[in-house]
Design a protein around this motif. Structure first.
Motif, PDB file in Angstrom:
ATOM      1  N   GLN A  10      -6.384  10.174   5.237  1.00  0.00           N
ATOM      2  CA  GLN A  10      -7.102   8.901   5.290  1.00  0.00           C
ATOM      3  C   GLN A  10      -8.169   8.954   6.375  1.00  0.00           C
ATOM      4  N   ALA A  67     -13.125  -5.829   4.912  1.00  0.00           N
ATOM      5  CA  ALA A  67     -14.302  -5.799   5.785  1.00  0.00           C
ATOM      6  C   ALA A  67     -15.583  -5.428   5.043  1.00  0.00           C
ATOM      7  N   ASN A  68     -15.464  -4.929   3.814  1.00  0.00           N
ATOM      8  CA  ASN A  68     -16.647  -4.407   3.123  1.00  0.00           C
ATOM      9  C   ASN A  68     -16.994  -5.152   1.837  1.00  0.00           C
ATOM     10  N   ALA A 109     -10.763   7.511   9.290  1.00  0.00           N
ATOM     11  CA  ALA A 109     -10.406   6.730  10.470  1.00  0.00           C
ATOM     12  C   ALA A 109     -10.509   5.232  10.249  1.00  0.00           C
ATOM     13  N   ASP A 110     -11.499   4.786   9.465  1.00  0.00           N
ATOM     14  CA  ASP A 110     -11.676   3.344   9.279  1.00  0.00           C
ATOM     15  C   ASP A 110     -10.888   2.774   8.104  1.00  0.00           C
ATOM     16  N   GLY A 111     -10.096   3.612   7.394  1.00  0.00           N
ATOM     17  CA  GLY A 111      -9.191   3.068   6.392  1.00  0.00           C
ATOM     18  C   GLY A 111      -9.311   3.566   4.975  1.00  0.00           C
ATOM     19  N   THR A 128      -9.406   5.328  -2.721  1.00  0.00           N
ATOM     20  CA  THR A 128      -8.558   4.433  -1.942  1.00  0.00           C
ATOM     21  C   THR A 128      -7.558   3.711  -2.827  1.00  0.00           C
ATOM     22  N   ARG A 188      -4.091  -0.394   6.541  1.00  0.00           N
ATOM     23  CA  ARG A 188      -5.427  -0.016   7.034  1.00  0.00           C
ATOM     24  C   ARG A 188      -6.438  -0.011   5.901  1.00  0.00           C
ATOM     25  N   TRP A 239      -9.889  -2.279   5.488  1.00  0.00           N
ATOM     26  CA  TRP A 239     -11.226  -1.727   5.214  1.00  0.00           C
ATOM     27  C   TRP A 239     -11.866  -2.413   4.012  1.00  0.00           C
TER      28      TRP A 239
END
Length: 538
Positions: A387, A434-435, A389-391, A405, A427, A431
């Motif tokens: 994975q 957030a997107n 780092a940001d998810g 994902t 996580r 992500w």
């Protein structure tokens, strides 16, 4: 998260589940179009223009290429994904110019624009920055060589004539070595048949009963062109059928029979959509349970762990669980490979699907051999280790991180063991949250129905009922119910990016149903779900 976690949605007026009705129509298409449903390919259609102008639909394929050219002169998706289709289309237009005897001068300007964007930008990129699409290191040198040979023989003043150069870091050694091996009759990996159109020699084992070389219209047409007009009646029929269906342009890859059926049935059942596929559709998946090394995506391709795993998952969800022991042939020190002994790189989506297959088995047979349980535990750690780092996860078989994902999250949420799996799912959901785009969609280059569907599946697999998640799901669900926009962009890895339309449609349908269950008062109708693509199917 099991199938039973999703209650059946019924239309209050009729008592029917609209998702089930839509799924029934989609599955009927699987039986009616057994080679699969794939959008038209710039790369493949251009190869037919260059290598097989004698095939019906030649002018229609040229027209398709002209319509598909971007304003900047390139063809295909953004970034380095445009290199292969632009090389193929430019080479095809140059071939048509040469064959036209002065009757195709309208092709000069688009060919010139293709040459300019190739020399000025696409071929200037360092090879290490180019996407890892299959056989790029064979296709790009072969097409650069072909274009330069054509430019040496033309006198059109409107065409730039300096030779094209290869991207820094990309050479011709592997192409020359493979061409020499093919010409010498060496036994090569089956998957190389998919690229025979650039190898300069045809498969020695091809014969009159051959249908498709390497599940590729371009490879098949190149073989027919080399073998002569009397060779391969089945291959002739295959190409004619593809051409009739698309009225000229052809798809790639095709056939994708098992791939399409496995992904559609697995995804719909996972979302709790009731399906009852005909025996003819189910029977194509059973080889995943009976063959020593599983099944292939379609005729002309090698068996692989990815297709085998999803076929096993689909069978289990349809009440036909089977032993995944055939997947041991793909086990490596890192996890599981897609093809044994002939693959560079690691695929997180293949390993997620292998987790699905073994997870299904140990769920059905808790007393199964310890090796099966150890595999589930191992993959529950392997996937989180890959994975980002940001998810999200990123994979080598799809351009969008939302697909990778979703594959990893769905497998870990349902079958994962241990704290690392739980943390990875959380996580990934963070992500995704957030997107989300302002219009409710998700996407790498812009919002798409396919990527929005994957994002919704991630959020709905994470064990949370936070209001923020419900709001994001509601907005994404609303986006999927907007009227269909332009043609859906291709995101799946092949020689160029391509769009398997039935698979994408099933992912959107599954997400629509899941979201409708989750969001109070949501629109429970099943519409086109914002999805549209130009299909070339059989």
């Amino acid at each position: 998260m099991s199938d039973g976690a999703f209650r059946v949605l019924a239309d209050p007026a009729t008592g029917r589940d609209p998702a089930t009705d839509a799924a029934r129509e989609l599955i009927a298409g699987l039986a009616l179009r057994p080679w699969g449903q794939v959008a038209a390919s710039v790369y493949e259609s251009a190869r037919l223009v260059a290598d097989a102008p004698w095939l019906p639909g030649h002018d229609e394929r040229i027209g398709f290429l002209l319509r598909a050219q971007r304003p900047d002169g390139a063809w295909g998706p953004p970034e380095g994904y445009a290199l292969v289709p632009t090389l193929s289309a430019t080479d095809a237009l140059l071939a048509a110019l040469a064959d036209g005897g002065g009757t195709r001068t309208h092709l000069l300007a688009p060919a010139a624009r293709g040459l300019v964007v190739l020399s000025g930008r696409l071929l200037a990129a360092d090879a290490r920055t180019l996407p890892d699409t299959p056989a790029l290191d064979l296709i790009v040198p072969a097409l650069v060589e072909s274009i330069n040979d054509r430019l040496d023989r033309v006198t059109w003043e409107q065409l730039p004539t300096p030779p094209l150069t290869l991207p820094p870091g990309l050479g011709v050694d592997r192409l020359r070595a493979v061409r020499a091996a093919v010409a010498a009759g060496a036994a090569l990996p089956t998957k190389l048949a998919h690229f025979y159109e650039v190898l300069g020699a045809m498969p020695t084992d091809a014969g009159p009963t051959l249908t498709a070389v390497g599940a590729s219209p371009a490879a098949t047409a190149a073989w027919l062109s080399a073998a002569g007009p009397d060779a391969g009646p089945s291959a002739h029929a295959f190409l004619r059928e593809l051409i009739r269906d698309g009225r000229g342009p052809v798809p790639c890859p095709t056939p994708i029979t098992v791939f399409e059926r496995a992904w559609v049935l697995s995804g719909l059942r996972r979302a709790g959509v009731a399906v009852n596929p005909p025996a003819a559709v189910l029977d194509t998946l059973t080889a995943a349970a009976t063959a020593a090394t599983g099944v292939a995506t379609g005729e002309g391709l090698p068996t692989d762990a990815d297709t085998t795993s999803v076929a096993l998952d689909a069978l289990a969800r349809l009440g036909r669980p089977a032993d995944p022991a055939g997947l041991w042939a793909y086990e490596t020190t890192d996890g599981f490979c897609t093809w044994p002994g002939s693959e560079d790189g690691f695929s997180v989506t293949t390993n997620a699907h292998v987790l699905d297959a073994f997870g299904q088995h140990v769920a059905a047979y808790p007393d199964a051999d310890a090796r099966y349980h150890r595999t589930v535990e191992r993959l529950s750690a392997v996937l989180p280790a890959h994975q980002l780092a940001d998810g999200p996860w990123q994979d080598r078989w799809h351009a969008s991180p939302y697909y990778a994902t979703a594959c990893c999250v769905l497998a870990l949420a349902e079958f994962g063991r241990g704290g690392a799996a739980v943390e990875a799912v959380d996580r990934a959901a963070g992500w995704v949250l957030a997107n989300q785009r302002a219009d409710g969609s998700w996407g790498r280059w812009g919002g798409t129905a396919e990527e929005t569907a994957y994002a919704l599946q991630v959020l709905l697999a994470a064990p949370t009922g936070a209001p923020r998640v419900t709001d994001a799901v509601a907005r994404g669900h609303a986006y999927l119910h907007r009227p269909a926009g332009p043609e859906h962009p291709p995101l799946w890895y092949g020689k160029e990016l391509y769009c398997p339309t039935a698979i994408v449609r099933s992912a959107v349908l599954a997400a629509c149903r899941l979201a409708a269950v989750h969001v109070p008062g949501a629109d429970r109708s099943v519409v086109d779900c914002g999805y549209q693509a130009t299909k070339t199917s059989t």
